[in-house]
Design an enzyme around this catalytic site. Structure first.
Site, short mmCIF file in Angstrom:
data_model
loop_
_atom_site.label_atom_id
_atom_site.label_comp_id
_atom_site.label_asym_id
_atom_site.label_seq_id
_atom_site.Cartn_x
_atom_site.Cartn_y
_atom_site.Cartn_z
CE LYS A 33 1.28 3.24 4.88
NZ LYS A 33 1.78 1.92 4.48
CB THR B 72 -0.90 0.02 1.24
OG1 THR B 72 -1.83 -1.05 1.12
CG2 THR B 72 -1.68 1.33 1.35
CE LYS C 74 -5.45 -1.13 1.37
NZ LYS C 74 -4.20 -1.73 1.74
#
Lengths: 290, 290, 290, 290
Positions: B238, B95, B170
């Site tokens: 994050k 990711t 995502k």
């Protein structure tokens, strides 16, 4: 079983209709009396005041739009208090704050009546389908007597203890819902403005751990900017406000709910208050190019 | 089919194990080589550098923890770039932000290689069960050749167009998830501090339009203050940060996600970064009495 | 000129003392009567109930801690209403919401009395120095008669029109103050945690366009974690809440004030409610290492 | 003293003009060279590339609009790096993040040059009046040699230690400013929508502990919806973003700054990015009636 029914808005109408369909005798009242007509066609009786309904029925259910309407139906002239008395039961299924519930409880029980608060989780469709979730609290005997009616109106009834707990549980649930709706709306807009397909996002979400009936039900229409009011945005915002006030009482800091509440307020200022609460996406989406 | 596999963290280990179990030949590499042992027991080969894996395998999958690790594996000494060449395919399922993906794409294709980004939605359990959702973008031929592997790793693979779109999708999904988790956490804490049962709240939510596997899966342990890390909080934060940065690029104001991000940051400052992201409830719950 | 004075908290004590020092005859009452002693030493008379003060004085000023105290002093047994009558003036300088002011106004004028609401801007020090800003609204004649007293208590009196406007203006001012304090607190903590000197930040801010007495006055003690209560945090948070409610009524979305309000709530949950509102920095600063 | 000067935007032009007026020899460069004309009329020399300026001058000051411009001027073809060498000093007074400053520092010192970062606090007017606040860090000897220039440009120069600290301090200051501006904007809108005079609010604020030059300077024009760009909103928003990123690195949760940042982003989406940052009030004010 005979049931009085006060308030025939979106929810009240669907709920009283369900009772009729399941063989209950129902006597209805609504501030705008003409709204009773459809119920009458299905066999309901009508009274001209809340007091008359109470007089006629041993158990009366109220579904009003907000705390001030809930109070007004009880305390105003020709209101519930004028006829409530020992033996009679009053069940307020409006979504109100705990303070309002407690005031009504005190007044009803002060006259010897019995009180259950029973706010529901679920909007128009579950109301029509008898699939509401009933968050009841207060007089336990009245709760138990009312189970046949609750079983028609909802798929599950919780008994939560003292009056106020139903209201509080409802607010907590709706606060989670309002924040989730904003999370969803922000995601759909971000996808779209980032060059992704907001419809594909729906597919991706639907396959994952977040899949839920609300996203599935409302997502496609949100992507088409269509917001038929199942649960009006202004009521959702009111519930966010009341939930935040509950947090204030108990010193619970809830920054995400607070941000969501401000988004709903912005949506209200954009004239979206009467649309479905999913219309909050318009406040997120709004930009000069639109 | 032979597959290279770089990175054996929580996700990478489960995914490479699945490939092995389904009969793929797998050659693994991990920064801490000892983490390869378990895979070797199940039949994997090991290489000592990413470059060696690329040299050996026509298709290599990478699952790294963050953008800097994803870049490092490609660009550093003994990295992917040293051996990538015409015909070879590199699939980065970490990711990362779109910018990182684009950088890697440019470098790989500059050497004649083929690149697919394929971040996944889903954490430890879906990874183990081969139930991930794969958000692929980039070289379409490589995507199609990789479908046998994708079919083992996930329950559905989306092809989203140009490189960057997988990363973006995502981030959008994880942003919705992070905000939802905060909505849920605030609700559980509000219930508890208001004298309601947080476990009953789980039951009520489970019956309504918001019911979803994440609430069902994580709610009970959150109510017991248990946070076994399926998806570490610091990684969730994050992703919130990167999603907000994507919003920044496209001038999308997302106040709810921003508030959720700050809550995750507070949780990090409380030392919860390595726990599951549901531990954000501790930041909401935290008060002097606790 | 004879003045009645109800409520001797931090503000009320300083204000009534100022009136005494400037030659007014002052008759005081406070819920805890012993708090009157110091005033008596400086020449004040004491009454045992609000009603007695009203009976004795033509003009009575009240400075209570919150809306419920403001209502209680008027409506409870032995309260203002029992003695208010034609000719008598009642000036409520508490910080309350407009609704509370309007309720009191209606009750007072219903008995023939005259009412001015006059919340003040400024805390302990300006109260002691007679440097408050008075935000008056209501009966204009009473306002004008009271100017000699207002001139002692404050440096400037505004007449803002109908009852409610004083309360509203006060809330707007305090909302700006509460958000500014959070902006300041976040800056000081960010400087410190980023390896900068928070004291140098004070110097830098002091030289620029944002320099203001609040930052200069409170910054140094905030950097030393000292919060002597000039304006208690719980009262600041109450004002934020009331200002947000005013925004709710008028559909004004105020995400920054909402975030600041949640920070003050977090500070309350950390047990900081009785400290100065600048203690909100502790909620920002709080982390596991602390 | 001879000074090179790169970048003639709003700030750079005012600053280089000040140097000229105070007798410095100034050699300027700007990406759009025609912007140099006015400086030339006042005695400046012009070079066609940053590299030429560096070659000609021992000390060169740069004032660029953002990190990418600051990097480009140094690293691109014909950039600073091509001519920087032992003895030469380069002072970057742009507002950039610490990472950018560190990259430039490393490159400059790697070639033997000396580097000071010196972002300023203050916008157009203070720049014109030589009343900036200079937040310098890096090579101390270069800082001291540059004091004659700094004394012309600003009213105070801070030396803050290692490179990066100037950038960080600037971001902290601008973050406080951006949040304060939102607090102010929300207050002005709330006053107006609540039936109060937003101009009276300015008077009230001006008399209290929050009085500050920014509110006094910008308030009246904000009430007239006039936003001549002293500090463009898009730059303010960029600084909020960078300050939040600094908080992210250091695990500092700043919910008020985050909310303010989202408001600035909303303002950008409304097409207000090139106006003064006080135009954020339009995002607060915006409603359907407007």
């Amino acid at each position: 079983m005979e049931i009085g029914f006060l308030g025939l808005g979106i929810m009240g109408k669907a709920m009283s209709m369900n009772l009729l369909k399941h063989g209950f005798k129902v006597t209805v009242w609504n501030r705008t009396l003409s709204k009773c007509d459809e119920l009458v066609e299905h066999g309901a009786s009508v009274c001209e005041t809340p007091a008359q309904v109470i007089k006629k029925c041993n158990i009366t259910i109220a579904v009003l739009s907000d705390p001030s309407a809930a109070l007004s139906v009880v305390f105003d002239k020709d209101g519930v208090l004028e006829q409530i008395c020992e033996g009679k039961g009053y069940i307020d299924m409006s979504t109100v704050d705990a303070e309002t519930s407690l005031k009504i409880n005190q007044a009803i029980t002060g006259k010897g009546g019995r009180f259950v608060e029973g706010p529901v989780s679920g909007s128009k469709k579950p109301a029509e389908d008898g699939q509401l979730i009933i968050l009841a609290a207060g007089d336990k005997a009245l709760f138990e007597e009312s189970i046949p009616a609750f079983d028609v109106l909802g798929k599950k009834s919780f008994y939560l203890g003292e009056v106020g707990n139903g209201a509080k549980m409802k607010l907590v649930v709706n606060m989670v819902m309002g924040s989730m709706m904003n999370a969803f709306a922000e995601g759909l807009v971000l996808a779209d403005k980032s060059g992704l397909s907001a419809d594909t996002l729906l597919d991706v979400l639907d396959l994952g751990a977040m899949t839920n009936p609300m996203f599935k039900g409302k997502g496609p229409s949100m992507n088409k900017s269509s917001y038929p009011p199942a649960f009006p945005l202004k009521h959702q915002q009111k519930d966010m406000r009341l939930a935040l006030a509950l947090g204030d009482e108990n010193a619970v800091s809830m920054p995400v709910a607070a941000a969501a509440n401000e988004a709903f307020k912005k949506a209200r200022s954009l004239g979206l208050g009467d649309l479905d609460f999913s219309a909050v996406i318009e406040a997120v989406r709004f930009s000069k190019e639109d």
